[in-house]
Design a protein around this motif. Structure first.
Motif, PDB file in Angstrom:
ATOM      1  N   GLU A  32      58.199  25.865  43.094  1.00 34.45           N
ATOM      2  CA  GLU A  32      57.043  26.539  43.695  1.00 34.45           C
ATOM      3  C   GLU A  32      56.421  25.627  44.732  1.00 34.45           C
ATOM      4  O   GLU A  32      56.008  24.517  44.412  1.00 34.45           O
ATOM      5  N   GLY A  33      56.391  26.103  45.949  1.00 34.40           N
ATOM      6  CA  GLY A  33      55.786  25.327  47.039  1.00 34.40           C
ATOM      7  C   GLY A  33      56.419  23.960  47.213  1.00 34.40           C
ATOM      8  O   GLY A  33      55.743  22.982  47.548  1.00 34.40           O
ATOM      9  N   LEU A  34      57.732  23.882  46.999  1.00 33.69           N
ATOM     10  CA  LEU A  34      58.424  22.587  47.052  1.00 33.69           C
ATOM     11  C   LEU A  34      58.465  22.033  48.478  1.00 33.69           C
ATOM     12  O   LEU A  34      58.905  22.711  49.409  1.00 33.69           O
ATOM     13  N   ARG A  35      58.007  20.814  48.603  1.00 32.95           N
ATOM     14  CA  ARG A  35      58.048  20.123  49.897  1.00 32.95           C
ATOM     15  C   ARG A  35      58.659  18.741  49.711  1.00 32.95           C
ATOM     16  O   ARG A  35      58.350  18.053  48.730  1.00 32.95           O
ATOM     17  N   CYS A  36      59.524  18.353  50.631  1.00 31.75           N
ATOM     18  CA  CYS A  36      60.152  17.030  50.575  1.00 31.75           C
ATOM     19  C   CYS A  36      60.121  16.436  51.972  1.00 31.75           C
ATOM     20  O   CYS A  36      60.567  17.082  52.930  1.00 31.75           O
ATOM     21  N   ALA A  37      59.601  15.232  52.060  1.00 32.23           N
ATOM     22  CA  ALA A  37      59.492  14.580  53.371  1.00 32.23           C
ATOM     23  C   ALA A  37      60.158  13.211  53.343  1.00 32.23           C
ATOM     24  O   ALA A  37      60.182  12.543  52.309  1.00 32.23           O
ATOM     25  N   TYR A  38      60.733  12.851  54.492  1.00 31.81           N
ATOM     26  CA  TYR A  38      61.230  11.488  54.705  1.00 31.81           C
ATOM     27  C   TYR A  38      60.299  10.863  55.728  1.00 31.81           C
ATOM     28  O   TYR A  38      60.444  11.131  56.916  1.00 31.81           O
ATOM     29  N   GLY A  39      59.362  10.104  55.275  1.00 30.69           N
ATOM     30  CA  GLY A  39      58.372   9.564  56.199  1.00 30.69           C
ATOM     31  C   GLY A  39      57.587  10.710  56.819  1.00 30.69           C
ATOM     32  O   GLY A  39      57.043  11.555  56.105  1.00 30.69           O
ATOM     33  N   SER A  40      57.585  10.762  58.131  1.00 30.99           N
ATOM     34  CA  SER A  40      56.810  11.816  58.798  1.00 30.99           C
ATOM     35  C   SER A  40      57.622  13.107  58.967  1.00 30.99           C
ATOM     36  O   SER A  40      57.085  14.137  59.358  1.00 30.99           O
ATOM     37  N   TYR A  41      58.944  13.015  58.658  1.00 33.62           N
ATOM     38  CA  TYR A  41      59.781  14.202  58.831  1.00 33.62           C
ATOM     39  C   TYR A  41      59.838  15.015  57.544  1.00 33.62           C
ATOM     40  O   TYR A  41      60.203  14.487  56.488  1.00 33.62           O
ATOM     41  N   GLU A  42      59.454  16.265  57.621  1.00 38.45           N
ATOM     42  CA  GLU A  42      59.447  17.123  56.448  1.00 38.45           C
ATOM     43  C   GLU A  42      60.727  17.963  56.427  1.00 38.45           C
ATOM     44  O   GLU A  42      60.899  18.871  57.240  1.00 38.45           O
ATOM     45  N   ALA A  43      61.636  17.644  55.513  1.00 36.22           N
ATOM     46  CA  ALA A  43      62.935  18.329  55.463  1.00 36.22           C
ATOM     47  C   ALA A  43      62.832  19.666  54.742  1.00 36.22           C
ATOM     48  O   ALA A  43      63.546  20.616  55.072  1.00 36.22           O
ATOM     49  N   ASN A  63      73.283  23.198  59.309  1.00 41.37           N
ATOM     50  CA  ASN A  63      73.147  21.758  59.111  1.00 41.37           C
ATOM     51  C   ASN A  63      71.696  21.360  59.379  1.00 41.37           C
ATOM     52  O   ASN A  63      71.106  21.783  60.374  1.00 41.37           O
ATOM     53  N   GLY A  64      71.150  20.565  58.465  1.00 49.47           N
ATOM     54  CA  GLY A  64      69.766  20.126  58.651  1.00 49.47           C
ATOM     55  C   GLY A  64      68.736  21.143  58.214  1.00 49.47           C
ATOM     56  O   GLY A  64      67.534  20.955  58.450  1.00 49.47           O
ATOM     57  N   ALA A  65      69.180  22.210  57.569  1.00 47.72           N
ATOM     58  CA  ALA A  65      68.226  23.246  57.134  1.00 47.72           C
ATOM     59  C   ALA A  65      67.404  22.781  55.929  1.00 47.72           C
ATOM     60  O   ALA A  65      66.341  23.339  55.650  1.00 47.72           O
ATOM     61  N   GLY A  66      67.909  21.776  55.219  1.00 45.97           N
ATOM     62  CA  GLY A  66      67.173  21.278  54.056  1.00 45.97           C
ATOM     63  C   GLY A  66      67.872  21.571  52.737  1.00 45.97           C
ATOM     64  O   GLY A  66      67.297  21.344  51.666  1.00 45.97           O
ATOM     65  N   LYS A  67      69.107  22.055  52.801  1.00 45.39           N
ATOM     66  CA  LYS A  67      69.843  22.417  51.573  1.00 45.39           C
ATOM     67  C   LYS A  67      70.072  21.206  50.663  1.00 45.39           C
ATOM     68  O   LYS A  67      69.754  21.247  49.477  1.00 45.39           O
ATOM     69  N   ARG A  78      65.655  12.710  43.902  1.00 44.84           N
ATOM     70  CA  ARG A  78      64.447  12.319  44.616  1.00 44.84           C
ATOM     71  C   ARG A  78      63.275  13.145  44.109  1.00 44.84           C
ATOM     72  O   ARG A  78      63.467  14.271  43.640  1.00 44.84           O
ATOM     73  N   ALA A  79      62.096  12.570  44.198  1.00 48.58           N
ATOM     74  CA  ALA A  79      60.898  13.290  43.756  1.00 48.58           C
ATOM     75  C   ALA A  79      60.416  14.184  44.887  1.00 48.58           C
ATOM     76  O   ALA A  79      60.564  13.846  46.057  1.00 48.58           O
ATOM     77  N   ALA A  80      59.849  15.321  44.514  1.00 49.12           N
ATOM     78  CA  ALA A  80      59.283  16.204  45.526  1.00 49.12           C
ATOM     79  C   ALA A  80      58.029  15.553  46.098  1.00 49.12           C
ATOM     80  O   ALA A  80      57.305  14.857  45.391  1.00 49.12           O
ATOM     81  N   THR A  81      57.795  15.781  47.374  1.00 47.68           N
ATOM     82  CA  THR A  81      56.565  15.271  47.981  1.00 47.68           C
ATOM     83  C   THR A  81      55.369  16.049  47.450  1.00 47.68           C
ATOM     84  O   THR A  81      54.323  15.486  47.158  1.00 47.68           O
ATOM     85  N   ASP A 235      65.310  25.512  58.826  1.00 50.62           N
ATOM     86  CA  ASP A 235      64.155  24.701  59.195  1.00 50.62           C
ATOM     87  C   ASP A 235      63.260  24.387  57.987  1.00 50.62           C
ATOM     88  O   ASP A 235      62.037  24.443  58.076  1.00 50.62           O
ATOM     89  N   GLY A 236      63.899  24.088  56.863  1.00 52.34           N
ATOM     90  CA  GLY A 236      63.141  23.664  55.681  1.00 52.34           C
ATOM     91  C   GLY A 236      62.527  24.781  54.870  1.00 52.34           C
ATOM     92  O   GLY A 236      61.800  24.525  53.915  1.00 52.34           O
ATOM     93  N   ARG A 237      62.815  26.025  55.243  1.00 47.33           N
ATOM     94  CA  ARG A 237      62.229  27.152  54.511  1.00 47.33           C
ATOM     95  C   ARG A 237      63.322  28.128  54.110  1.00 47.33           C
ATOM     96  O   ARG A 237      64.380  28.161  54.734  1.00 47.33           O
ATOM     97  N   ILE A 238      63.043  28.936  53.087  1.00 48.77           N
ATOM     98  CA  ILE A 238      63.981  29.989  52.731  1.00 48.77           C
ATOM     99  C   ILE A 238      63.653  31.210  53.579  1.00 48.77           C
ATOM    100  O   ILE A 238      62.542  31.753  53.506  1.00 48.77           O
ATOM    101  N   ALA A 239      64.624  31.606  54.396  1.00 48.37           N
ATOM    102  CA  ALA A 239      64.381  32.711  55.323  1.00 48.37           C
ATOM    103  C   ALA A 239      64.778  34.040  54.692  1.00 48.37           C
ATOM    104  O   ALA A 239      64.146  35.076  54.941  1.00 48.37           O
ATOM    105  N   VAL A 240      65.822  34.016  53.891  1.00 48.54           N
ATOM    106  CA  VAL A 240      66.345  35.247  53.293  1.00 48.54           C
ATOM    107  C   VAL A 240      66.744  34.946  51.855  1.00 48.54           C
ATOM    108  O   VAL A 240      67.315  33.887  51.578  1.00 48.54           O
TER     109      VAL A 240
END
Lengths: 334, 258
Positions: A32-43, A63-67, A78-81, A235-240
């Protein structure tokens, strides 16, 4: 070499059940509302996910979608941000010790100790795992090697294996502990068609026996063929997200054809269709996006017949996962 | 309505942490003995260094203090090469191979994986030191007056080399890079070891360094200095040099290559 029916099912399990004997309507994985960031970049930028026990779930994306970040967070690497993650009822990062014995993890990229042989690698892995003792370690290794066509390589050092053979060994280690929940991160990348078949035989056998499977892959046909439900990330979100019919049901089919440039194609708008036109020097290319392919195709054909118009290069195609994927990749979520 | 599946009781056949450490350690030993380059570095080089020191320093071991210095130099050479450099190289190599990531995808805890990687290296060098000690004894080296203090110093220094090696591996992208990234600690240990020989008014500070703490304990072990508060301070410093790098490394440890 083909796989005999007797070896198609996963050999270490008998009978259908779900994770840890849990009912099929319970949730194996949720976010729920999962967010993961590498420094300032939010994957990963706030995703909600729910996967039932016994389900085969495919997580797709460019590629790079955050899968992989999502997978590694669900696996506990890794822990969720921020946000909440639950895997088999616990926090995969905090409760790793209690959850891991029930997980099988095939990472997108993980190595071996190159100087160990295939058999030594398997033996080490089983000694580190809480594998059920229904079979001896030797039996488990022998059966697994045979199933994945690695028996002839048992005494070969891992560094001598081909990429495909390493990937199969990867799968063997991920499934050796008869997991309740199996994470597969691009398991068939680089495999030849026969190896892919063997891989899916094994995974399907596990899933049939009740193992929940979470898969990422770039092969859309694999998701179409095996997944009960799927999600496409961008882009880090579930679109479908949804079952294949649900996902395709939201995607328009396409009718396309060409007519002579003199034909008044604007008439199609008056028939309740929403066509796109591409004029060329001698013709007009028409694309009609349709949520009811049969009805709209009938309308187009009736219009052409009634006006004695010839439709060249006529085609009608159902919505496809590839089309959905392309649209999502272009940033146009359903 | 769907509900979350509870975590069941622990799997009954789960291997113990000790069993897992042993499995990883045996695997690491097997690899060490298969790789001739690593074997040379881990086994032959430290022994060669010890023989070298003994050959050129045996005639100087005329007092407890000089014996302690010679023992310290040998211990540092063997432990730094055999444990520190090997631990750094091994961790960097296993990370480069993505084998650390593989192990972490399994059921073993982080501490079990680290221990499994480091225990065989430390055990191997402890065995080498035992052989060297017997050889030194046969060559006429005086036995320490307080063997337990010496034993504690030796084991402590081996543990220090292991945890600092683990720490150094964080900043070591490859096995080849270990030749460079380990140099500063080599320099610090040797420099601080010799620093204790000077009466420069900074004796208390020198005992806080890894080489200084070791030398102080060995001096006390061979009876060259009394066993007093300063020795306890050196022991505490040695312990801190084990624990602090471990704590930092455990938080910042890299499981996969950059």
């Amino acid at each position: 070499m083909t796989t005999s029916p007797s070896t198609r099912a996963f050999p270490f399990r008998h009978g259908h059940r779900t994770a840890g004997g849990a009912p099929a309507d319970t949730i194996a994985v949720s976010a729920e509302g999962l967010r993961c960031a590498y420094g300032s970049y939010e994957a990963v930028r706030g995703i909600d996910l729910s996967i039932r026990n016994g389900e085969f779930f495919a997580l797709l994306g460019t590629n790079g979608a955050g899968k992989t970040t999502t997978m590694e967070t669900l696996e506990g690497h890794r822990a969720a941000t921020s946000g909440r993650v639950s895997v088999l009822g616990g926090d995969p990062h905090r409760d790793r010790a209690s959850i891991r014995p029930r997980l099988g993890i095939m990472l997108q990229e993980a190595g071996f100790a190159d100087d160990l042989t295939v058999e030594e690698t398997c033996r080490l892995w089983l000694r580190l795992s809480a594998a059920p003792r229904s079979r001896s370690q030797a039996q488990t290794i022998a059966t697994g090697l045979e199933l994945l066509d690695l028996t002839a390589k048992a005494t070969t050092r891992v560094k001598m294996l081909s990429g495909g053979q390493r990937r199969r060994l990867d799968l063997l280690l991920a499934t050796a502990n008869e997991p309740d929940l199996l994470f597969l991160d691009e398991p068939t990348t680089g495999l030849d068609p026969e190896s892919r078949e063997r891989t899916w035989d094994l995974v399907q056998g596990l899933n049939d026996a009740g193992t929940t499977v979470v898969l990422t892959t770039h092969y859309l046909e694999e998701a179409e063929r095996y997944a009960d439900r799927l999600a496409i990330m961008h882009d880090g979100r579930i679109a479908v997200e949804g079952t294949l019919p649900e996902v395709l049901g939201r995607e328009p089919s396409v009718i396309s054809f060409e007519v002579e440039a003199s034909v008044d194609v604007l008439q199609l708008g008056g028939l309740g269709l929403s066509p796109d036109f591409t004029p060329t020097p001698h013709s007009t290319r028409v694309s009609v996006h349709s949520m009811d392919l049969q009805q709209d195709l009938w309308t187009v054909l009736s219009w052409a017949d009634g006006n004695r118009i010839r439709l060249d290069r006529l085609s009608a195609s159902e919505a496809s996962l590839a089309a959905v994927f392309r649209r999502v990749s272009n940033g146009d979520a359903a | 309505m769907s509900t979350l599946a509870p975590i069941p009781a622990a799997t009954p056949h789960s291997p113990s942490a000790a069993s897992r450490v042993t499995s990883i350690a045996l695997m690491e030993l097997r690899i060490i003995f298969r790789n001739k380059t690593v074997l040379l570095g881990a086994v032959l080089m430290p022994i060669a260094m010890a023989v070298y020191f003994f050959y050129f320093g045996a005639e100087q071991m005329v007092s407890p203090a000089s014996t302690a210095v010679m023992a310290g130099l040998t211990l540092m050479a063997v432990a730094l090469l055999g444990v520190y450099l090997t631990a750094t190289t091994t961790m960097a190599t296993r990370r480069e191979e993505l084998f650390l990531k593989r192990l972490r995808s399994g059921e073993s805890s982080d501490a079990v994986i680290w221990l499994g990687m480091l225990v065989p290296i430390v055990t191997l060098v402890a065995g080498q030191l035992a052989v060297i000690a017997v050889g030194f004894g046969m060559a006429g080296m005086d036995a320490p007056a307080r063997p337990l203090v010496v034993l504690g110093a030796v084991l402590g220094f081996l543990a220090l080399c292991a945890t600092v090696g683990m720490f150094t591996s964080i900043y070591t992208p490859s096995a080849a890079a270990a030749q460079i990234t380990t140099l500063p600690f080599f320099a610090v240990v040797f420099a601080s070891f010799f620093w204790t020989a000077f009466d420069d008014g900074f004796e208390t500070l020198s005992r806080l360094t890894p080489g200084g703490a070791l030398q102080n304990l060995l001096m006390a072990g061979w009876g060259a200095i009394p066993l007093d508060v300063s020795t306890a301070g050196a022991a505490a410093a040695l312990l801190a040099w084990i624990v602090v790098p471990y704590l930092v490394a455990s938080r910042r440890f890299r499981w996969e290559k950059r």
